[in-house]
Every structure is written in structure tokens, then in C-alpha cells.
Design an enzyme around this catalytic site. Structure first.
Site, PDB file in Angstrom:
ATOM      1  N   CYS A 140     -14.567   1.645   8.239  1.00 24.95           N
ATOM      2  CA  CYS A 140     -15.510   2.647   7.725  1.00 24.95           C
ATOM      3  C   CYS A 140     -16.959   2.145   7.821  1.00 24.95           C
ATOM      4  O   CYS A 140     -17.481   2.030   8.914  1.00 24.95           O
ATOM      5  CB  CYS A 140     -15.128   3.038   6.304  1.00 24.95           C
ATOM      6  SG  CYS A 140     -15.831   4.621   5.784  1.00 24.95           S
ATOM      7  N   HIS A 157      -9.424   5.151   7.038  1.00 23.66           N
ATOM      8  CA  HIS A 157      -8.951   4.220   6.021  1.00 23.66           C
ATOM      9  C   HIS A 157      -7.440   3.992   6.189  1.00 23.66           C
ATOM     10  O   HIS A 157      -6.634   4.703   5.586  1.00 23.66           O
ATOM     11  CB  HIS A 157      -9.229   4.773   4.620  1.00 23.66           C
ATOM     12  CG  HIS A 157     -10.661   4.694   4.219  1.00 23.66           C
ATOM     13  ND1 HIS A 157     -11.133   3.809   3.274  1.00 23.66           N
ATOM     14  CD2 HIS A 157     -11.754   5.372   4.647  1.00 23.66           C
ATOM     15  CE1 HIS A 157     -12.437   3.952   3.124  1.00 23.66           C
ATOM     16  NE2 HIS A 157     -12.833   4.897   3.960  1.00 23.66           N
ATOM     17  N   GLU A 208      -5.511   1.787   5.002  1.00 24.67           N
ATOM     18  CA  GLU A 208      -4.801   1.303   3.810  1.00 24.67           C
ATOM     19  C   GLU A 208      -4.304   2.439   2.930  1.00 24.67           C
ATOM     20  O   GLU A 208      -3.444   2.238   2.065  1.00 24.67           O
ATOM     21  CB  GLU A 208      -5.718   0.388   3.001  1.00 24.67           C
ATOM     22  CG  GLU A 208      -6.702   1.078   2.082  1.00 24.67           C
ATOM     23  CD  GLU A 208      -7.823   1.815   2.790  1.00 24.67           C
ATOM     24  OE1 GLU A 208      -8.460   2.675   2.171  1.00 24.67           O
ATOM     25  OE2 GLU A 208      -8.054   1.535   3.986  1.00 24.67           O
TER      26      GLU A 208
END
Length: 378
Positions: free
Chosen positions: A271, A354, A356
Site C-alpha cells: 500500500c 492488502h 493480509e
């Protein structure tokens, strides 16, 4: 519960009277919308939302309450949340307090009884914009004057707000590995430094889950110290985290990253970290019309051909000119923008989304495993 009157004024002149819960007062920020159907506590506690009001497309918010396990950071960073309907009745065995109570504790305004579908349509056609919400000011003209005198989000540096003040280690024992596909916690095989621009807890968890010990340092890191630790064998790589705001504002951080990329140290960015790597290489970013915010954005992995469902939270994007020095590895299937790159002749790669957050299957974990392979010597 008692809902208070709140008055909203947007930069395009839209004036709305609604109801508020959570913190009360006068709040100014940028309005963006999020398309996720669940996970509102993770969204509220994502530091990348610093300085923003989050408009939820999910019409009913609040019934699962909040707890200490689902937060992405110790403090919530967004300015406020805007909902269609707030439900103060909590029905979840994991909840420890209501959303309204949680927002009050973090000085975040909750706004409800808003036609969010129309608001989101406005933001998609006109773009993200600054707004003001107040329990104290009802005059449209006074709200307009207050908003016009406030700085734009593009002029603000949020690092002091979201970055850690002291280094700390995030290791295996810090969290419960039951959520991962491992019979037992893997033994750390290498140590990396994660630079905190507003890092999320799940990112740290995923780095540990692939066998890395993580030392987290603040945005005021020293590239010289990191390179010295790398040369001595103390650390094996650097992770650049997500975070809020315009990456071009972070001139000192960019200068330090420029020192890092002159070495052969493995670097992985997500990001904001992805954007800062591009700028450090001499390729600036640009602001998207309304950004990408949600848990259902499809991207194409150009290396494998697979389509992956990703979580997104960003307003800025890397320019196409980066292809001069990097291979584009991922693209957003909504608008074709760059979602990932791998730098040529360097052990550096980054992604815009993202991984995760795992909104789809666990396919995105391969990115953390790739970073571990660069860092762990056989």
C-alpha cells in the site's frame, strides 16, 4: 440510546441533517466509501483511514459490537463513520462493548440515518471530497466557512499520529496461531525490520507466520542503521507498511528509502510502502478519483494468470511509467490500475492491495512467502 442531531456539509455544497452516536463535537475529514460487507472494526482501526470519514455501503452496522481481538491497531484513526442504519443492540458472544461506546472511547464520530447509497453514488461521480460534521454548528454557511478554512487531507502528514514512537518486536508468542493453517507456530528463521507508517496487526501476524521475526520501527527510521544491521547479518530484509495520506508529503521517509534501494537488501512494500518505493525510484504517484476501499476488489496476477479477490484501502496509485524499471505483476480488474510490481535486477517487490486481510481464499499469502524466501538463507 439517545441520538444527537448532526449537520453535515460537503465541499460540493451538499448539506445534510442526520443523527450521531459515538463522539460528539465538530469533525473535519475526507469522505470515502467502503464496499466491505463485514469487518467494520478492522476498517475503523486501520491507520490508513486517518483523516477520513468512512461511508459504509453495508446498510446495517453495529450488531456484532466490538472486541479487543479484531482491531488492526491500538487506536482507531479515522475521523468518523457514516451509516445508513446503526444497531445498538449487540448479539455476539465475542463482543465486549457496543460500537457507539467504542467510538466514544477513540473520539470518533458515528453518523447514521443517512441515505448512504446516494452519498456513495455522489462520491463515485464527483470523487472523494472534504466534509465537516458537527453537533454544535447547524448553520450551512458557518459549516462552509469552517470547512474552507481547514487544510485539505493532501496537505497533512499523519505519521506522528499513526507510527510507533518506540521500536518493538512482534514475535510468535504475540498472537494466536489458531487462525493460521499451521499445526504449531513456525520457528523464526530470519529477522526483518518493518517500518511502521501505520502498520496493521495482521500484516505482522502474516510475516511471523512465514518464519520471520519482526522488529517494528517508526517512520523516523535511519537507513544507515538498517543497512549496518543488514551487513552484519543481524537482519535479512525490510518491510514497508501501509499508511495514510499523500505519499508525496513524506519527503524525509522517501529520502531514507532511496538510501535503502541502493543496496541489495530485500524489500517488500504494501500500500503506502508500495507507493513510497515507486517515488523513491523517481516515479511519482497520482490521486485516484475516489480511491479503492473495500474487501471485494478483483485483481489479476499477471504472473500466474489467476484472479484474486483482495482488500483495498488507498487513494493514490503508482503511474504506468514504473514499467521502465519494474515488471508489473498485478492489475486491478475494476479500472486496470497497477496493483503490484517487481523491480528489475533488485530483490524488491510491492503490492497496492492488502494481502493480509484475506477477503477471499489464502492465495495472497504467497506474497509473504516470497518475501520470506528472499530473507531466509538456505
Amino acid at each position: 440510546m439517545n441520538l444527537a442531531d448532526v449537520y453535515l456539509y460537503f465541499a460540493n455544497g451538499l448539506y445534510i441533517k442526520a443523527k450521531s452516536f459515538g463522539a460528539r463535537g465538530t469533525f473535519i475529514g475526507e469522505a470515502v466509501f467502503n464496499t466491505s460487507m463485514s469487518g467494520y472494526q478492522e476498517i475503523i482501526t486501520d491507520p490508513s483511514y486517518a483523516g477520513q470519514f468512512v461511508v459504509f455501503s453495508m446498510p446495517e452496522i453495529g450488531i456484532v459490537g466490538t472486541n479487543e481481538q479484531d482491531r488492526e491497531s491500538l487506536r482507531a484513526s479515522c475521523v468518523g463513520v457514516i451509516l445508513s442504519s446503526y444497531n445498538d443492540f449487540v448479539s455476539n458472544f465475542r463482543s465486549t462493548q457496543s460500537l457507539a461506546s467504542y467510538l466514544r472511547g477513540h473520539n470518533i464520530m458515528g453518523i447514521c440515518n443517512v441515505h448512504t447509497r446516494g452519498l456513495i453514488k455522489m462520491l463515485t461521480t464527483q470523487g472523494s471530497m472534504m466534509m465537516i460534521a458537527s453537533n454544535d454548528i447547524s448553520s450551512q454557511e458557518a459549516l462552509r466557512e469552517a470547512l474552507e478554512s481547514a487544510p485539505s487531507i493532501n496537505e497533512l502528514n499523519f505519521m506522528q499520529q499513526v507510527s510507533t514512537k518506540k521500536p518493538y518486536t512482534h514475535a510468535q508468542a504475540v498472537f494466536d496461531f489458531a487462525q493460521f493453517d499451521y499445526a504449531k507456530p513456525p520457528k523464526a528463521q530470519a529477522k526483518v525490520v518493518a517500518i511502521d507508517f501505520g502498520i496493521k496487526t495482521n500484516i505482522l501476524n502474516e510475516l511471523c507466520a512465514v518464519g520471520l521475526e519482526v522488529e517494528v520501527v517508526g517512520h523516523d527510521f535511519s537507513a544507515a542503521d538498517i543497512l549496518k544491521a543488514f551487513e552484519s547479518g543481524e537482519i535479512a530484509g525490510v518491510f514497508l507498511s501501509n499508511g495514510p495520506g499523500d505519499p508525496l508529503m513524506l519527503e524525509r521517509e522517501i529520502a531514507e528509502i532511496q538510501k535503502l534501494i541502493t543496496s541489495n537488501i530485500p524489500i517488500f512494500g504494501i500500500c503506502l510502502g508500495h507507493q513510497l518505493l515507486s517515488i523513491a525510484h523517481g516515479y511519482p504517484t497520482y490521486k485516484l478519483k475516489f480511491g479503492h476501499h473495500g474487501g471485494n476488489h478483483p485483481i489479476k496476477n499477471l504472473q500466474s494468470g489467476a484472479v484474486e479477490i483482495t482488500a483495498q484501502n488507498h487513494n493514490y496509485c503508482v503511474s504506468e511509467s514504473i514499467a521502465e524499471i519494474a515488471t508489473i505483476t498485478h492489475r486491478n480488474l475494476f479500472d486496470g490500475t497497477i496493483e503490484g510490481v517487481k523491480y528489475k535486477n533488485k530483490p524488491i517487490f510491492s503490492v497496492q492491495h492488502h494481502p493480509e486481510a484475506s477477503p477471499g481464499p489464502k492465495e495472497a499469502r504467497a506474497l509473504f512467502e516470497e518475501f520470506a524466501r528472499l530473507c531466509i538463507k538456505s
